[in-house]
Enzyme design. Structure first.
Site, PDB file in Angstrom:
ATOM      1  CG  ASP A 109      -6.644   0.665   1.994  1.00 44.04           C
ATOM      2  OD1 ASP A 109      -7.429   1.459   2.663  1.00 44.04           O
ATOM      3  OD2 ASP A 109      -6.863  -0.465   1.771  1.00 44.04           O
ATOM      4  NE  ARG A 171      -1.232  -3.906 -13.304  1.00 41.93           N
ATOM      5  CZ  ARG A 171      -1.174  -3.675 -11.895  1.00 41.93           C
ATOM      6  NH1 ARG A 171      -1.420  -2.782 -11.323  1.00 41.93           N
ATOM      7  NH2 ARG A 171      -0.666  -4.652 -11.114  1.00 41.93           N
TER       8      ARG A 171
HETATM    9  P1  5GP Z   1      -1.761   0.490   1.570  1.00 43.40           P
HETATM   10  O1  5GP Z   1      -0.276   0.234   2.138  1.00 43.40           O
HETATM   11  O2  5GP Z   1      -1.775   2.157   1.681  1.00 43.40           O
HETATM   12  O3  5GP Z   1      -2.768   0.078   2.268  1.00 43.40           O
HETATM   13  O4  5GP Z   1      -1.774   0.186  -0.066  1.00 43.40           O
HETATM   14  C1  5GP Z   1      -1.258   0.984  -0.930  1.00 43.40           C
HETATM   15  C2  5GP Z   1      -1.382  -0.015  -2.151  1.00 43.40           C
HETATM   16  O5  5GP Z   1      -2.397  -0.972  -1.998  1.00 43.40           O
HETATM   17  C3  5GP Z   1      -1.876   0.749  -3.371  1.00 43.40           C
HETATM   18  O6  5GP Z   1      -0.626   0.845  -3.898  1.00 43.40           O
HETATM   19  C4  5GP Z   1      -2.454  -0.408  -4.236  1.00 43.40           C
HETATM   20  O7  5GP Z   1      -1.421  -1.148  -4.885  1.00 43.40           O
HETATM   21  C5  5GP Z   1      -3.342  -1.111  -3.285  1.00 43.40           C
HETATM   22  N1  5GP Z   1      -4.628  -0.832  -2.932  1.00 43.40           N
HETATM   23  C6  5GP Z   1      -5.151  -0.136  -1.962  1.00 43.40           C
HETATM   24  N2  5GP Z   1      -6.572  -0.113  -2.053  1.00 43.40           N
HETATM   25  C7  5GP Z   1      -6.775  -0.481  -3.458  1.00 43.40           C
HETATM   26  C8  5GP Z   1      -8.030  -0.733  -4.169  1.00 43.40           C
HETATM   27  O8  5GP Z   1      -9.055  -0.118  -3.921  1.00 43.40           O
HETATM   28  N3  5GP Z   1      -7.679  -0.919  -5.389  1.00 43.40           N
HETATM   29  C9  5GP Z   1      -6.672  -1.677  -5.852  1.00 43.40           C
HETATM   30  N4  5GP Z   1      -6.718  -2.148  -6.962  1.00 43.40           N
HETATM   31  N5  5GP Z   1      -5.687  -1.786  -5.057  1.00 43.40           N
HETATM   32  C10 5GP Z   1      -5.601  -1.214  -3.974  1.00 43.40           C
END
Ligand code: 5GP
Length: 185
Positions: A109, A171
């Site tokens: 994300d 999950r």
């Molecule tokens: P980032 O550091 O790239 O923002 O986030 C990565 C982590 O955020 C992922 O491994 C996951 O745990 C969580 N995450 C990001 N977007 C989502 C989403 O749409 N759904 C869920 N369940 N987790 C998300």
């Protein structure tokens, strides 16, 4: 699990990605990764807990000798937005020095988690570090980070299933769906 199951009531009726689409894409990614890593010292790294289902399916489509290891970072807790703070809750069991590391991640994300982890792993002497992510939300990016292998690009919604949770639930949904906002608002 049947689509009439209780868990499906909490996600939007139109599934974002079905189990059949996931399986087909994982096969394609596996074939590509097998070709790219031929003759190298591959270590596949699972980022707990969200990647467990993708990880288990992905490594079975990589037709090479490989080792596995696990790392856990702090997640969003019960929130649906990243705090930007990354903590290592569980570290690797084995050295990755001179290994070709493939991080197997469920979703990118903001990119904050993986850009931090890539730096940590690079400091430990890995020969190479690449990323395969099942899902990519490019609109959410807050740092420059790209995965070498991407299953699906998805819009900026909060998704659950196939390993992805909300407050540790969902999950075990075999498909990926958008969580109804009424569940977390
Ligand atoms: P980032 O550091 O790239 O923002 O986030 C990565 C982590 O955020 C992922 O491994 C996951 O745990 C969580 N995450 C990001 N977007 C989502 C989403 O749409 N759904 C869920 N369940 N987790 C998300």
């Amino acid at each position: 699990m049947d689509k009439t199951s209780r868990l499906y009531q909490d996600i939007e009726p139109e599934l974002l990605i079905t189990r059949e689409q996931i399986a087909a894409r994982v096969k394609e990614l596996g074939a590509q990764i097998t070709k790219d890593y031929e003759g190298r010292k591959l270590t596949c790294l699972s980022i707990l807990k969200g990647s467990i289902l993708f990880f288990a399916d992905m490594i079975r489509e990589i037709d090479l000798p490989l080792t596995i290891d696990f790392m856990q970072t702090s997640s969003y807790g019960e929130d649906t937005k990243s705090s930007g703070v990354v903590r290592i809750l569980k570290d690797l069991d084995h050295s990755i020095a001179r290994r070709d590391v493939l991080i197997i991640e469920d979703i990118i994300d903001s990119g904050l988690t993986l850009s931090y982890l890539k730096r940590v792993l690079a400091d430990r002497g890995a020969s190479s570090i690449k990323i395969v992510t099942l899902l990519d939300k490019p609109e959410g990016r807050r740092v420059e980070l790209n995965a070498e292998y991407v299953g699906f690009e998805i819009p900026k919604a909060f998704v659950v299933g196939y390993g992805l949770d909300y407050a540790e639930v969902y999950r075990n949904l075999p498909d990926i769906g958008i969580l109804k906002p009424c569940i977390y608002e």
